[in-house]
Motif scaffolding. Structure first.
Motif, PDB file in Angstrom:
ATOM      1  N   VAL A   6       4.384  36.563  15.369  1.00 23.89           N
ATOM      2  CA  VAL A   6       3.196  35.765  15.074  1.00 23.89           C
ATOM      3  C   VAL A   6       3.653  34.320  14.939  1.00 23.89           C
ATOM      4  CG1 VAL A   6       1.283  35.367  13.477  1.00 23.89           C
ATOM      5  CG2 VAL A   6       2.030  37.693  13.971  1.00 23.89           C
ATOM      6  N   ARG A   7       3.566  33.595  16.044  1.00 24.48           N
ATOM      7  CA  ARG A   7       4.068  32.224  16.091  1.00 24.48           C
ATOM      8  C   ARG A   7       2.964  31.242  15.747  1.00 24.48           C
ATOM      9  NH1 ARG A   7       7.371  32.201  21.833  1.00 24.48           N
ATOM     10  NH2 ARG A   7       9.326  33.092  21.061  1.00 24.48           N
ATOM     11  N   VAL A   8       3.268  30.377  14.787  1.00 23.95           N
ATOM     12  CA  VAL A   8       2.290  29.402  14.317  1.00 23.95           C
ATOM     13  C   VAL A   8       2.863  27.999  14.504  1.00 23.95           C
ATOM     14  CG1 VAL A   8       0.896  28.627  12.374  1.00 23.95           C
ATOM     15  CG2 VAL A   8       1.449  31.065  12.611  1.00 23.95           C
ATOM     16  N   ALA A   9       2.183  27.177  15.287  1.00 30.99           N
ATOM     17  CA  ALA A   9       2.649  25.810  15.518  1.00 30.99           C
ATOM     18  C   ALA A   9       2.298  24.927  14.335  1.00 30.99           C
ATOM     19  CB  ALA A   9       2.023  25.247  16.787  1.00 30.99           C
ATOM     20  N   ILE A  10       3.281  24.136  13.900  1.00 34.20           N
ATOM     21  CA  ILE A  10       3.060  23.157  12.835  1.00 34.20           C
ATOM     22  C   ILE A  10       3.501  21.790  13.354  1.00 34.20           C
ATOM     23  CG2 ILE A  10       3.148  24.741  10.886  1.00 34.20           C
ATOM     24  CD1 ILE A  10       6.093  24.104  10.568  1.00 34.20           C
ATOM     25  N   PHE A  11       2.749  20.768  12.996  1.00 34.30           N
ATOM     26  CA  PHE A  11       2.916  19.448  13.615  1.00 34.30           C
ATOM     27  C   PHE A  11       3.287  18.351  12.621  1.00 34.30           C
ATOM     28  CE2 PHE A  11      -0.557  21.685  16.011  1.00 34.30           C
ATOM     29  CZ  PHE A  11       0.223  22.049  17.090  1.00 34.30           C
ATOM     30  N   ARG A  12       3.738  18.723  11.437  1.00 36.44           N
ATOM     31  CA  ARG A  12       3.989  17.747  10.387  1.00 36.44           C
ATOM     32  C   ARG A  12       5.195  16.860  10.713  1.00 36.44           C
ATOM     33  NH1 ARG A  12       2.112  19.260   4.679  1.00 36.44           N
ATOM     34  NH2 ARG A  12       0.774  17.529   5.250  1.00 36.44           N
ATOM     35  N   PRO A  13       5.247  15.657  10.120  1.00 40.26           N
ATOM     36  CA  PRO A  13       6.407  14.785  10.362  1.00 40.26           C
ATOM     37  C   PRO A  13       7.713  15.457   9.963  1.00 40.26           C
ATOM     38  CG  PRO A  13       4.627  13.558   9.319  1.00 40.26           C
ATOM     39  CD  PRO A  13       4.228  15.006   9.279  1.00 40.26           C
ATOM     40  N   ASP A  14       8.783  15.085  10.628  1.00 34.80           N
ATOM     41  CA  ASP A  14      10.089  15.730  10.425  1.00 34.80           C
ATOM     42  C   ASP A  14      10.758  15.205   9.151  1.00 34.80           C
ATOM     43  OD1 ASP A  14      12.358  17.192  10.700  1.00 34.80           O
ATOM     44  OD2 ASP A  14      13.125  16.135  12.459  1.00 34.80           O
ATOM     45  N   ALA A  27       2.933  22.945  23.056  1.00 37.87           N
ATOM     46  CA  ALA A  27       1.993  22.898  24.177  1.00 37.87           C
ATOM     47  C   ALA A  27       2.436  23.840  25.285  1.00 37.87           C
ATOM     48  CB  ALA A  27       1.882  21.470  24.700  1.00 37.87           C
ATOM     49  N   VAL A  28       3.746  23.893  25.525  1.00 42.35           N
ATOM     50  CA  VAL A  28       4.286  24.812  26.532  1.00 42.35           C
ATOM     51  C   VAL A  28       4.012  26.261  26.119  1.00 42.35           C
ATOM     52  CG1 VAL A  28       6.383  25.631  27.658  1.00 42.35           C
ATOM     53  CG2 VAL A  28       6.067  23.185  27.253  1.00 42.35           C
ATOM     54  N   LEU A  29       4.276  26.577  24.862  1.00 46.49           N
ATOM     55  CA  LEU A  29       4.051  27.942  24.374  1.00 46.49           C
ATOM     56  C   LEU A  29       2.564  28.305  24.433  1.00 46.49           C
ATOM     57  CD1 LEU A  29       6.467  28.033  21.298  1.00 46.49           C
ATOM     58  CD2 LEU A  29       6.756  29.218  23.495  1.00 46.49           C
ATOM     59  N   ALA A  30       1.707  27.344  24.078  1.00 49.28           N
ATOM     60  CA  ALA A  30       0.265  27.605  24.144  1.00 49.28           C
ATOM     61  C   ALA A  30      -0.153  27.893  25.580  1.00 49.28           C
ATOM     62  CB  ALA A  30      -0.513  26.415  23.598  1.00 49.28           C
ATOM     63  N   ALA A  31       0.338  27.094  26.522  1.00 53.83           N
ATOM     64  CA  ALA A  31      -0.017  27.272  27.932  1.00 53.83           C
ATOM     65  C   ALA A  31       0.447  28.622  28.464  1.00 53.83           C
ATOM     66  CB  ALA A  31       0.575  26.138  28.762  1.00 53.83           C
ATOM     67  N   LEU A  34      -2.233  16.865  22.784  1.00 55.27           N
ATOM     68  CA  LEU A  34      -2.814  16.799  24.128  1.00 55.27           C
ATOM     69  C   LEU A  34      -2.058  15.815  25.017  1.00 55.27           C
ATOM     70  CD1 LEU A  34      -6.601  16.980  23.174  1.00 55.27           C
ATOM     71  CD2 LEU A  34      -5.195  18.785  24.193  1.00 55.27           C
ATOM     72  N   ASP A  35      -1.567  14.728  24.427  1.00 59.74           N
ATOM     73  CA  ASP A  35      -0.752  13.783  25.195  1.00 59.74           C
ATOM     74  C   ASP A  35       0.533  14.457  25.694  1.00 59.74           C
ATOM     75  OD1 ASP A  35      -2.575  11.777  24.797  1.00 59.74           O
ATOM     76  OD2 ASP A  35      -1.443  10.777  23.200  1.00 59.74           O
ATOM     77  N   ALA A  36       1.150  15.245  24.802  1.00 58.69           N
ATOM     78  CA  ALA A  36       2.383  15.946  25.172  1.00 58.69           C
ATOM     79  C   ALA A  36       2.114  16.958  26.288  1.00 58.69           C
ATOM     80  CB  ALA A  36       2.983  16.643  23.961  1.00 58.69           C
ATOM     81  N   ALA A  37       0.964  17.632  26.191  1.00 51.25           N
ATOM     82  CA  ALA A  37       0.599  18.600  27.222  1.00 51.25           C
ATOM     83  C   ALA A  37       0.320  17.897  28.552  1.00 51.25           C
ATOM     84  CB  ALA A  37      -0.628  19.398  26.769  1.00 51.25           C
ATOM     85  N   GLU A  38      -0.382  16.772  28.470  1.00 53.95           N
ATOM     86  CA  GLU A  38      -0.700  15.987  29.674  1.00 53.95           C
ATOM     87  C   GLU A  38       0.582  15.511  30.347  1.00 53.95           C
ATOM     88  OE1 GLU A  38      -3.051  14.373  32.503  1.00 53.95           O
ATOM     89  OE2 GLU A  38      -3.970  15.236  30.705  1.00 53.95           O
ATOM     90  N   ARG A  73      -2.143  20.287  30.399  1.00 56.16           N
ATOM     91  CA  ARG A  73      -3.198  20.054  29.396  1.00 56.16           C
ATOM     92  C   ARG A  73      -4.246  21.174  29.386  1.00 56.16           C
ATOM     93  NH1 ARG A  73      -6.191  15.438  26.870  1.00 56.16           N
ATOM     94  NH2 ARG A  73      -8.344  16.130  26.690  1.00 56.16           N
ATOM     95  N   GLU A  74      -4.817  21.483  30.542  1.00 56.49           N
ATOM     96  CA  GLU A  74      -5.889  22.485  30.587  1.00 56.49           C
ATOM     97  C   GLU A  74      -5.377  23.863  30.194  1.00 56.49           C
ATOM     98  OE1 GLU A  74      -9.013  21.640  30.755  1.00 56.49           O
ATOM     99  OE2 GLU A  74      -8.266  19.582  30.917  1.00 56.49           O
ATOM    100  N   ASP A  75      -4.169  24.198  30.649  1.00 53.89           N
ATOM    101  CA  ASP A  75      -3.595  25.497  30.291  1.00 53.89           C
ATOM    102  C   ASP A  75      -3.295  25.564  28.798  1.00 53.89           C
ATOM    103  OD1 ASP A  75      -3.727  26.384  32.879  1.00 53.89           O
ATOM    104  OD2 ASP A  75      -1.637  25.924  33.355  1.00 53.89           O
ATOM    105  N   ALA A  76      -2.848  24.462  28.226  1.00 52.85           N
ATOM    106  CA  ALA A  76      -2.556  24.439  26.788  1.00 52.85           C
ATOM    107  C   ALA A  76      -3.831  24.619  25.974  1.00 52.85           C
ATOM    108  CB  ALA A  76      -1.862  23.141  26.411  1.00 52.85           C
ATOM    109  N   ILE A  77      -4.901  23.962  26.392  1.00 54.80           N
ATOM    110  CA  ILE A  77      -6.187  24.124  25.695  1.00 54.80           C
ATOM    111  C   ILE A  77      -6.672  25.559  25.822  1.00 54.80           C
ATOM    112  CG2 ILE A  77      -8.629  23.479  25.739  1.00 54.80           C
ATOM    113  CD1 ILE A  77      -7.746  20.638  26.497  1.00 54.80           C
ATOM    114  N   ALA A  78      -6.543  26.122  27.017  1.00 54.66           N
ATOM    115  CA  ALA A  78      -6.962  27.513  27.221  1.00 54.66           C
ATOM    116  C   ALA A  78      -6.151  28.454  26.331  1.00 54.66           C
ATOM    117  CB  ALA A  78      -6.797  27.896  28.689  1.00 54.66           C
ATOM    118  N   GLY A  79      -4.848  28.175  26.205  1.00 56.52           N
ATOM    119  CA  GLY A  79      -3.998  28.993  25.350  1.00 56.52           C
ATOM    120  C   GLY A  79      -4.384  28.884  23.893  1.00 56.52           C
ATOM    121  N   LEU A  80      -4.704  27.682  23.449  1.00 56.28           N
ATOM    122  CA  LEU A  80      -5.157  27.508  22.059  1.00 56.28           C
ATOM    123  C   LEU A  80      -6.448  28.280  21.814  1.00 56.28           C
ATOM    124  CD1 LEU A  80      -4.601  23.707  21.261  1.00 56.28           C
ATOM    125  CD2 LEU A  80      -3.254  25.658  20.446  1.00 56.28           C
ATOM    126  N   ASN A  81      -7.311  28.308  22.815  1.00 60.84           N
ATOM    127  CA  ASN A  81      -8.590  28.972  22.641  1.00 60.84           C
ATOM    128  C   ASN A  81      -8.475  30.489  22.642  1.00 60.84           C
ATOM    129  OD1 ASN A  81      -9.851  26.544  22.329  1.00 60.84           O
ATOM    130  ND2 ASN A  81     -10.569  26.398  24.457  1.00 60.84           N
TER     131      ASN A  81
END
Length: 247
Positions: free
Chosen positions: A5-13, A159-163, A182-186, A191-199
Motif C-alpha cells: 500500500v504505497r502512499v505518496a507524500i510531498f512534504r519538504p525534505d 508521478a511515474v508510479l501513479a502513471a 503535475l509539472d513533474a509529470a508534464e 501528465r494524463e497517465d499520472a492523473i488517470a493513475g491518481l483517479n
C-alpha cells in the motif's frame, strides 16, 4: 496489512518528511517520499504592523531566526500548527481562526482592521484571498516574502508510479504540491497517465483550497479531513485505501 500500500507524500525534505514517513510506517503503509517543495529563505523578516500574520511553521522559524520582535503587535496565526510554532518560539498568539484558511482569518479580522497596518509574512506563493480580503476590510496591508517555494530538482517518482498504477494513495498538502506534481509529470510526458493513475487511487487534500486546485486539474479527491492537519489527512487516506490497517 501488506506493505504494497504505497502512499505518496510531498512534504519538504526536512523533519516534516521524516515525521510523515514515520507516521505512514506506523499505519502499516509504505511511504513514497517525493518532496515537491523546497524552501529558499529570502533573508527578510516581518515588518512592523499593528497586526502581524504568520501562515506557516516555516515562516515562524525564519522570523524567529531573524530575531523578529512583534513589539506589541496583535500576532495572528492562520491555524493551530502555526500557532504552536509561534508559542514554541516564545511568541504569544492573539488570534487563531476557527477555520484554518485565508478566508477564515479574514472573517475573524474584518471588523477590526479598518485603518490598521497589517503585516502578512509568508511564502512567495501566498493566497491573494488573505491580502485582498484584508484590504477590502479597510486595512493597510503590507506583505513580506520570508521564503520562496520551488520544486526540487529530480522530483516526480510519485508521478511515474501513479502513471504505472503503482500508487495506492497520495496526500496533497497544498495547492502548490498539486501544481508541482503535475509539472513533474508534464516534464516526463506522463501528465494524463499520472492523473488517470491518481483517479484509480485514493487522493487526499489537506483542505478545501487544495481540493479545489486538484479537482480543477481533473484529479478526483476522495479525502479532505475536517481539520487541516497532516496526521489526520494521512490516517484518513490510509484508512480509505486499506480499511484494515489498524487491525
Amino acid at each position: 496489512m501488506s506493505r504494497d500500500v504505497r502512499v505518496a507524500i510531498f512534504r519538504p525534505d526536512d523533519e516534516r518528511l521524516a515525521e510523515a514517513e514515520e507516521l505512514l510506517d506506523s499505519l502499516g503503509a509504505e511511504a513514497v517520499a517525493d518532496p515537491m517543495l523546497e524552501v529558499r529563505p529570502t533573508g527578510d523578516a516581518p515588518d512592523d504592523g499593528e497586526y502581524v500574520i504568520l501562515t506557516s511553521k516555516t515562516g515562524v522559524e525564519l522570523a524567529a531566526d531573524a530575531g523578529w520582535d512583534p513589539e506589541g503587535a496583535t500576532v495572528c496565526a492562520i491555524g493551530e500548527s502555526t500557532a504552536d510554532a509561534l508559542r514554541d518560539a516564545g511568541y504569544e498568539v492573539d488570534v487563531v481562526p476557527d477555520e484554518y484558511t485565508s478566508s477564515g482569518l479574514v472573517e475573524v479580522l474584518a471588523d477590526e482592521v479598518a485603518g490598521a497596518r497589517v503585516e502578512v509574512a509568508r511564502s512567495d506563493h501566498g493566497s491573494a484571498v488573505l491580502t485582498d480580503g484584508l484590504a477590502e476590510a479597510g486595512a493597510d496591508v503590507h506583505e513580506t516574502v520570508l521564503y520562496e517555494l520551488v520544486r526540487p530538482e529530480g522530483s516526480g517518482e510519485s508521478a511515474v508510479l501513479a502513471a504505472e498504477g503503482e500508487l495506492a494513495a497520495a496526500t496533497f498538502t497544498s495547492s502548490l504540491t498539486v501544481a508541482h506534481f503535475l509539472d513533474a509529470a508534464e516534464e516526463r510526458g506522463i501528465r494524463e497517465d499520472a492523473i488517470a493513475g491518481l483517479n484509480e487511487a485514493v487522493v487526499g487534500a489537506i483542505g478545501e483550497p487544495t481540493r479545489e486546485t486538484a479537482e480543477s486539474e481533473g484529479i478526483e479527491v476522495d479525502v479532505v479531513p475536517e481539520v487541516a492537519d497532516f496526521e489526520k489527512l494521512a490516517c484518513e487516506v490510509v484508512e480509505t485505501a486499506a480499511p484494515t490497517y489498524h487491525d
